[in-house]
Design a protein around this motif. Sequence first.
Motif, PDB file in Angstrom:
ATOM      1  N   ASP A   1       7.499   5.602   0.770  1.00 39.58           N
ATOM      2  CA  ASP A   1       8.059   4.250   0.698  1.00 39.58           C
ATOM      3  C   ASP A   1       7.806   3.603  -0.664  1.00 39.58           C
ATOM      4  O   ASP A   1       7.787   2.382  -0.778  1.00 39.58           O
ATOM      5  CB  ASP A   1       7.482   3.385   1.829  1.00 39.58           C
ATOM      6  N   MET A   2       7.629   4.419  -1.702  1.00 40.01           N
ATOM      7  CA  MET A   2       7.227   3.897  -3.013  1.00 40.01           C
ATOM      8  C   MET A   2       8.336   4.008  -4.058  1.00 40.01           C
ATOM      9  O   MET A   2       8.098   3.752  -5.234  1.00 40.01           O
ATOM     10  CB  MET A   2       5.981   4.650  -3.488  1.00 40.01           C
ATOM     11  N   ASP A   3       9.509   4.435  -3.655  1.00 40.18           N
ATOM     12  CA  ASP A   3      10.635   4.592  -4.585  1.00 40.18           C
ATOM     13  C   ASP A   3      10.316   5.581  -5.714  1.00 40.18           C
ATOM     14  O   ASP A   3      10.739   5.403  -6.854  1.00 40.18           O
ATOM     15  CB  ASP A   3      11.034   3.231  -5.181  1.00 40.18           C
ATOM     16  N   HIS A   4       9.537   6.614  -5.380  1.00 43.11           N
ATOM     17  CA  HIS A   4       9.164   7.623  -6.371  1.00 43.11           C
ATOM     18  C   HIS A   4      10.296   8.608  -6.608  1.00 43.11           C
ATOM     19  O   HIS A   4      10.983   9.028  -5.666  1.00 43.11           O
ATOM     20  CB  HIS A   4       7.927   8.390  -5.904  1.00 43.11           C
TER      21      HIS A   4
ATOM     22  N   ALA B   1       3.759  15.460  -1.310  1.00 47.46           N
ATOM     23  CA  ALA B   1       3.274  14.442  -2.241  1.00 47.46           C
ATOM     24  C   ALA B   1       4.454  13.825  -2.971  1.00 47.46           C
ATOM     25  O   ALA B   1       5.533  14.429  -3.067  1.00 47.46           O
ATOM     26  CB  ALA B   1       2.286  15.046  -3.242  1.00 47.46           C
ATOM     27  N   SER B   2       4.244  12.619  -3.490  1.00 53.03           N
ATOM     28  CA  SER B   2       5.270  11.991  -4.312  1.00 53.03           C
ATOM     29  C   SER B   2       4.618  11.346  -5.519  1.00 53.03           C
ATOM     30  O   SER B   2       3.440  10.989  -5.490  1.00 53.03           O
ATOM     31  CB  SER B   2       6.062  10.959  -3.509  1.00 53.03           C
TER      32      SER B   2
ATOM     33  N   ASP C   1       0.838  -1.188   0.000  1.00 53.09           N
ATOM     34  CA  ASP C   1       0.000   0.000   0.000  1.00 53.09           C
ATOM     35  C   ASP C   1       0.879   1.246   0.000  1.00 53.09           C
ATOM     36  O   ASP C   1       1.874   1.297   0.693  1.00 53.09           O
ATOM     37  CB  ASP C   1      -0.895  -0.020   1.250  1.00 53.09           C
ATOM     38  N   VAL C   2       0.476   2.239  -0.792  1.00 52.09           N
ATOM     39  CA  VAL C   2       1.281   3.466  -0.916  1.00 52.09           C
ATOM     40  C   VAL C   2       1.282   4.234   0.385  1.00 52.09           C
ATOM     41  O   VAL C   2       0.271   4.333   1.052  1.00 52.09           O
ATOM     42  CB  VAL C   2       0.671   4.391  -1.963  1.00 52.09           C
ATOM     43  N   LYS C   3       2.420   4.817   0.706  1.00 49.15           N
ATOM     44  CA  LYS C   3       2.470   5.552   1.947  1.00 49.15           C
ATOM     45  C   LYS C   3       3.396   6.763   1.834  1.00 49.15           C
ATOM     46  O   LYS C   3       4.567   6.640   1.467  1.00 49.15           O
ATOM     47  CB  LYS C   3       2.970   4.669   3.074  1.00 49.15           C
ATOM     48  N   VAL C   4       2.804   7.926   2.160  1.00 49.77           N
ATOM     49  CA  VAL C   4       3.568   9.153   2.305  1.00 49.77           C
ATOM     50  C   VAL C   4       3.302   9.646   3.713  1.00 49.77           C
ATOM     51  O   VAL C   4       2.140   9.845   4.088  1.00 49.77           O
ATOM     52  CB  VAL C   4       3.141  10.218   1.268  1.00 49.77           C
ATOM     53  N   THR C   5       4.353   9.812   4.481  1.00 50.09           N
ATOM     54  CA  THR C   5       4.197  10.163   5.896  1.00 50.09           C
ATOM     55  C   THR C   5       4.857  11.493   6.186  1.00 50.09           C
ATOM     56  O   THR C   5       6.031  11.699   5.873  1.00 50.09           O
ATOM     57  CB  THR C   5       4.824   9.082   6.786  1.00 50.09           C
ATOM     58  N   GLN C   6       4.080  12.390   6.795  1.00 47.03           N
ATOM     59  CA  GLN C   6       4.620  13.673   7.243  1.00 47.03           C
ATOM     60  C   GLN C   6       4.849  13.593   8.741  1.00 47.03           C
ATOM     61  O   GLN C   6       4.061  12.984   9.468  1.00 47.03           O
ATOM     62  CB  GLN C   6       3.659  14.802   6.874  1.00 47.03           C
TER      63      GLN C   6
ATOM     64  N   GLU D   1      18.341  14.554   0.625  1.00 46.11           N
ATOM     65  CA  GLU D   1      19.592  13.822   0.730  1.00 46.11           C
ATOM     66  C   GLU D   1      19.421  12.341   0.392  1.00 46.11           C
ATOM     67  O   GLU D   1      20.361  11.680  -0.059  1.00 46.11           O
ATOM     68  CB  GLU D   1      20.169  13.975   2.138  1.00 46.11           C
ATOM     69  N   LYS D   2      18.219  11.830   0.604  1.00 36.67           N
ATOM     70  CA  LYS D   2      17.897  10.442   0.261  1.00 36.67           C
ATOM     71  C   LYS D   2      16.627  10.433  -0.570  1.00 36.67           C
ATOM     72  O   LYS D   2      15.774  11.316  -0.437  1.00 36.67           O
ATOM     73  CB  LYS D   2      17.708   9.601   1.526  1.00 36.67           C
ATOM     74  N   LYS D   3      16.486   9.435  -1.422  1.00 41.91           N
ATOM     75  CA  LYS D   3      15.355   9.392  -2.350  1.00 41.91           C
ATOM     76  C   LYS D   3      14.023   9.407  -1.623  1.00 41.91           C
ATOM     77  O   LYS D   3      13.051  10.006  -2.088  1.00 41.91           O
ATOM     78  CB  LYS D   3      15.457   8.138  -3.220  1.00 41.91           C
ATOM     79  N   GLU D   4      13.935   8.780  -0.477  1.00 41.96           N
ATOM     80  CA  GLU D   4      12.646   8.631   0.191  1.00 41.96           C
ATOM     81  C   GLU D   4      12.254   9.826   1.065  1.00 41.96           C
ATOM     82  O   GLU D   4      11.128   9.890   1.527  1.00 41.96           O
ATOM     83  CB  GLU D   4      12.649   7.364   1.060  1.00 41.96           C
ATOM     84  N   ARG D   5      13.160  10.757   1.280  1.00 47.39           N
ATOM     85  CA  ARG D   5      12.901  11.826   2.243  1.00 47.39           C
ATOM     86  C   ARG D   5      13.070  13.206   1.603  1.00 47.39           C
ATOM     87  O   ARG D   5      14.075  13.482   0.950  1.00 47.39           O
ATOM     88  CB  ARG D   5      13.878  11.689   3.418  1.00 47.39           C
TER      89      ARG D   5
END
Lengths: 112, 111
Positions: B26-29, B92-93, B1-6, B69-73
Amino acid sequence: QKEVEQNSGPLSVPEGAIASLNCTYSDRGSQSFFWYRQYSGKSPELIMSIYSNGDKEDGRFTAQLNKASQYVSLLIRDSQPSDSATYLCAVIRDTGFQKLVFGTGTRLLVSP
Amino acid sequence: DVKVTQSSRYLVKRTGEKVFLECVQDMDHENMFWYRQDPGLGLRLIYFSYDVKMKEKGDIPEGYSVSREKKERFSLILESASTNQTSMYLCASSLRAEEAFFGQGTRLTVV
């Protein structure tokens, strides 16, 4: 001129009617088009995406795209009170980067 | 399941403070975005990033900076918070030119 324009509403329709939401965009190079629904106090959630001219149907929702007229629309059939929300049109502009731009949204009210 | 966390749902800061808003997906966007949403003004793009360490200004970048600095953040920084930055901030991603997924939003109040 705004990049993405929508009528702010509110658009009021009775339960069971068809709601028609419209959006125009200014950049002819725009490549992808989306409709999001946003309930008060919540984040936007995707309803429909459309990438080529014509109609795309998903359940009660139909998205329509006309690139020549730079026009995107969303039809909601058999509108329900739970459809009452703000509907945001979004466009990815072709700037070399995928810049995602939103309209200001149309508020839809569906009365029982 | 897609997840974007603030990182925060609600935040209260004082004028002049440096404020960090964090967003993790966590979707490698490749693409990540920061918007602010104000009544009657819709979602306005502050900054976006299309790759690690790459960023582009959106429509209202003044008073903000970002870091990836990292793809996910993807972090949004208010260098010196002001009362006119009181708003709802949405991260958003997306994967290239596909639909974007949103975090739950951070309601920031600057007093």
